[in-house]
Motif scaffolding. Sequence first.
Motif, short mmCIF file in Angstrom:
data_model
loop_
_atom_site.label_atom_id
_atom_site.label_comp_id
_atom_site.label_asym_id
_atom_site.label_seq_id
_atom_site.Cartn_x
_atom_site.Cartn_y
_atom_site.Cartn_z
N SER A 143 0.68 -1.28 -0.05
CA SER A 143 0.13 -0.09 0.01
C SER A 143 1.00 1.17 -0.12
O SER A 143 1.82 1.47 0.60
N THR B 236 -1.22 2.85 -7.85
CA THR B 236 -2.88 3.47 -8.48
C THR B 236 -2.47 4.67 -9.10
O THR B 236 -3.20 4.86 -10.09
N THR B 237 -1.61 5.37 -8.42
CA THR B 237 -1.31 6.83 -8.94
C THR B 237 -0.89 6.55 -10.57
O THR B 237 -1.05 7.31 -11.62
#
Length: 373
Positions: A40, A45-46
């Motif tokens: 995480s 995701t970015t």
Amino acid sequence: MSEGDIRLEGLVKNYGDVVAVDGISLHVPPGEFFTMLGPSGCGKTTTLRMIAGFERPTDGQILLDGVEMSSTPPHKRRVNTVFQHYALFTHMTVAENVGFGLRYQQVGKDEAKRRVDAVMEMVQIGELGERRPSELSGGQQQRVALARALVLEPPVLLLDEPLGALDARLRLDLQVELKRIQEQLEVTFIYVTHDQDEALTMSDRVAVMKDGKIEQCDVPAKLYEEPDTAFVANFLGSANLLNVEARAAGDHCEVMLGNFTLRSNSSPEQAGVGKAMIRPEYVKLEPQGADGENRVPGMVEEVVYMGFHQDVRVRLANGDLIRATVPSDGESPEYHQGNAVAVYLRAANLRVLDDSPEKATGETADQADTAAA
Ligand code: ATP
């Protein structure tokens, strides 16, 4: 050139002082199942959101089929995204949800129906066309979300933890199916997950990410068998990490583990004070006194029953604790606390890791080309 070629060059994204993505370069050729794997906050995701066009890069380039896309708005990019949370339209039927995006394309009614039917068959929701999303299970809803993206026939599909909300059993089934669909359609998949098993089972290549950078990028077997760093070794599967001093010795390394000298087949370039890694399944336990290369005496400290195997923890004579996987096959000896053993660490499986910070660099586009060739 076939469609679906993605190239990232020196991609950076800062949010104020936070460096979310720190100079990523990679090349994903058409039709590849490419996974970004990492804990995480590592920037997966970015990176995906920049490819989709939801975020603007602070620096660097994104090329789709050779065309720079940074200033192209999301809906004009020939990529589609499937998220973990499916966001289906609750007032529409399944078939209407799947066909929704086609309303904005130049597709005739008959052609639209044909495509919706075909894609629903492919993801095995052919029977559910008239239901509403609220009448579906989580797995079925995710199939609808997938169908909705696939019906648009994008050359690139971006998937952000699409199986994250599903239970373990369902995830396994859908992993196999996703891979089948990807191979059938020959679409480029860029898949984000923090689940190592998922990454290893489905992907052609995996980029392991850490702190906004690519730590190592390769085919799954190479990442598992030949991790470059302790981070990659630990993130993919379990690993015994031993503090050693590694010296160059001809075409291999000599590893000093306390007073024991072991052989590692790692390249002599890896030599230095560092870590050596061996997977528990490659640690072999032999009767006390067994000699030969790479044997270290030890004492069994704990045996943990894991079902199909036992996890045997052995204190080596130099003081390190090492884990060995012993199959519960009825043929392997049984071990108990206090048993004296010889631990065989095979040279081919004992890997010297380079953990200097400068080692953990992103992949260059040239390296990616070589890997893809
Ligand atoms: P996860 O698996 O938890 O989704 P991730 O690897 O996808 O994590 P990102 O969501 O890309 O990680 O986040 C990378 C870093 O950027 C994190 O430190 C995160 O807090 C930060 N970040 C992401 N989005 C924003 C934002 N909109 N504003 C500020 N910081 C952000």
